[in-house]
Structure formats: structure tokens, C-alpha cells
Enzyme design. Structure first.
Site, mmCIF file in Angstrom:
data_model
loop_
_atom_site.group_PDB
_atom_site.id
_atom_site.type_symbol
_atom_site.label_atom_id
_atom_site.label_comp_id
_atom_site.label_asym_id
_atom_site.label_seq_id
_atom_site.Cartn_x
_atom_site.Cartn_y
_atom_site.Cartn_z
ATOM 1 N N GLY A 30 53.213 -1.063 29.336
ATOM 2 C CA GLY A 30 52.711 -0.032 30.243
ATOM 3 C C GLY A 30 52.031 -0.549 31.493
ATOM 4 N N SER A 31 52.310 -1.806 31.894
ATOM 5 C CA SER A 31 51.621 -2.304 33.091
ATOM 6 C C SER A 31 52.079 -1.574 34.356
ATOM 7 C CB SER A 31 51.797 -3.819 33.245
ATOM 8 O OG SER A 31 53.126 -4.144 33.564
ATOM 9 N N ASN A 32 53.338 -1.159 34.393
ATOM 10 C CA ASN A 32 53.795 -0.380 35.558
ATOM 11 C C ASN A 32 53.174 1.018 35.551
ATOM 12 O OD1 ASN A 32 55.934 -1.826 37.310
ATOM 13 N ND2 ASN A 32 56.446 -2.414 35.215
ATOM 14 N N MET A 108 63.030 1.460 27.406
ATOM 15 C CA MET A 108 64.046 0.612 26.774
ATOM 16 C C MET A 108 65.087 1.444 26.031
ATOM 17 S SD MET A 108 63.068 -2.159 27.848
ATOM 18 C CE MET A 108 61.631 -3.013 28.448
ATOM 19 N N ARG A 109 65.579 2.474 26.689
ATOM 20 C CA ARG A 109 66.595 3.341 26.092
ATOM 21 C C ARG A 109 67.724 3.550 27.098
ATOM 22 N NH1 ARG A 109 67.230 4.721 21.343
ATOM 23 N NH2 ARG A 109 68.011 6.765 21.916
ATOM 24 N N ASN A 125 64.262 3.943 38.105
ATOM 25 C CA ASN A 125 64.008 2.915 37.085
ATOM 26 C C ASN A 125 63.551 1.639 37.781
ATOM 27 O OD1 ASN A 125 64.187 1.598 34.485
ATOM 28 N ND2 ASN A 125 66.078 0.627 35.194
ATOM 29 N N HIS A 127 63.627 -2.545 37.340
ATOM 30 C CA HIS A 127 64.370 -3.560 36.591
ATOM 31 C C HIS A 127 63.960 -4.955 37.077
ATOM 32 C CE1 HIS A 127 67.695 -5.153 34.250
ATOM 33 N NE2 HIS A 127 67.967 -5.935 35.282
#
Ligand code: GRF
Length: 211
Positions: A30-32, A108-109, A125, A127
Site C-alpha cells: 500500500g505504499s502507493n 495483483m489481479r 494502473n 507498473h
């Protein structure tokens, strides 16, 4: 500190009045998610996090949401027999919370068309590579194995093909000979925490324009 480059590098960011209503999907530490919260707190980003959805009880983003009083839901994918039914749940909750756009902050889905068509051009997203290089879950390992000297991160719109939608913003960082996946990830994530904010602002402007 090694040099880094963010491209494009907007001088002024769009402002949002009323605040941009965003939903967050997260699976990991959860750092973002935290970077987004901090940028909202410091008024760099005119947004409000309506709802966090995580797909597992161990996701560290839950503790962050609790600390900052952000509504969250754990929707465990293992409780669903297929991706479509799972994504339908996600869509119904984000609709209930009136989100204008969704940020996958370490989600991660693989998303089904059900989710993508419910929020067309409204899901972004982050990446950990300079896309289109090194798509997929093990981007950092792929980067190190390849021997390239430049890596980075990308914020992009989500489409059906994994890590393939239109690119919004990217940052580059050097790959050092001494790097392992942890040191490289750390360097990349410093940049992720900047471009995720820029990416939300740029995408948010588009969401308002197409509303
Ligand atoms: C990030 O490196 C992002 O690029 C990838 O997943 C990681 C999530 O990190 N998609 P965090 O959970 O935000 O710390």
C-alpha cells in the site's frame, strides 16, 4: 542519489472542484495508496478517496485506510468461482460510492471485461517498468535478468490486455550493477509515488472532460 526522469513532466496540474472522487484497488503493502493519501492531505491532489477495495485480508493498505479513516472493503477473490462475478461485486461497490475513476495501486489481479467496460477509460494502473518492456507480475526480476541499464515505472489506462493500455506518464531510473530486486524496487517506487499523483491528475482531467 541517482538521476531520474519523469516524462511528460507537467508544470501545472489540473485542479478539481468539486474534488475528484476516486476508488482504489490494492493487494500489497500500500505504499502507493499512502502516497495518494499524503498528496491529498498536502493539497497537491484535489481528490477524495471514496473507497479502498482489497482482495486479501493481509493487505497492508487496510491498516493505512484505518489510520486515515478511509472506507474500505475486503472482497476476497477466493470466495468467487469466476473472475466475472468477482469483478461485478467490485463494480457495484464502486458505483455505490460514486467513484469517477479507479486507481489500481498494486492490484495483483487480472481484470475481466466486466470491470473494464463498467469504467471505460476510467481505470489506471501503475507498473514497475518502462512499458511496453517487461509486462506482467515479475517485471523487476525480468528487468534484472535482462541486463538493461535503465528501468522505471509507468502509469497507464487499463485495457483488456495486461499492461497494454495507453500510457499516461513514465519515470526512468538507472539499474546499477550492484542492484538486486529489492534495491531496484526501492528506487523505482520513489518515482512511482510521484507519477501516480501526476497520473491521477492527468487522467482525472480526462474523466471530467468526457463526463
Ligand atoms: C508497485 O510496485 C506497482 O508498480 C505494482 O505493485 C507494486 C505495489 O506496491 N503494480 P505498493 O503496494 O503500492 O507498495
Amino acid at each position: 542519489m541517482q538521476a531520474s526522469l519523469i516524462w511528460p513532466s507537467p508544470k501545472t496540474l489540473p485542479t478539481f472542484d468539486p474534488l475528484l472522487k476516486i476508488g482504489i484497488l490494492a493487494s500489497g503493502k500500500g505504499s502507493n495508496f499512502l502516497a495518494i493519501i499524503k498528496s491529498i492531505e498536502s493539497k497537491k491532489l484535489d481528490a477524495r478517496i471514496q473507497l479502498l477495495i482489497v482482495n486479501n485480508q493481509n493487505c497492508k493498505a487496510i491498516d493505512i485506510a484505518k489510520n486515515y479513516d478511509i472506507p474500505y472493503l475486503v472482497i476476497d477473490h477466493r470466495d468467487y468461482s469466476n473472475r466475472i462475478d468477482y469483478d461485478k461485486q467490485i463494480v457495484s461497490h464502486f458505483n455505490k460510492y460514486l467513484v469517477e475513476g479507479i486507481v489500481m495501486a498494486g492490484w495483483m489481479r487480472i481484470s475481466s471485461i466486466e470491470l473494464i467496460k463498467a469504467f471505460p477509460h476510467r481505470i489506471i494502473n501503475i507498473h514497475p517498468s518502462i512499458l511496453p518492456s517487461f509486462k506482467g507480475q515479475d517485471a523487476i526480476e525480468q528487468t534484472i535478468k535482462s541486463g538493461v541499464k535503465l528501468s522505471g515505472c509507468t502509469v497507464h489506462f487499463v485495457e483488456e490486455d495486461i499492461d497494454s493500455g495507453p500510457i499516461i506518464i513514465q519515470a526512468s531510473v538507472p539499474v546499477l550493477d550492484t542492484d538486486d530486486k529489492y534495491t531496484l524496487l526501492k528506487r523505482i517506487q520513489c518515482q512511482e509515488h510521484k507519477i501516480i499523483i501526476l497520473g491521477i491528475s492527468i487522467a482525472g482531467k480526462i474523466w471530467r472532460d468526457i463526463a
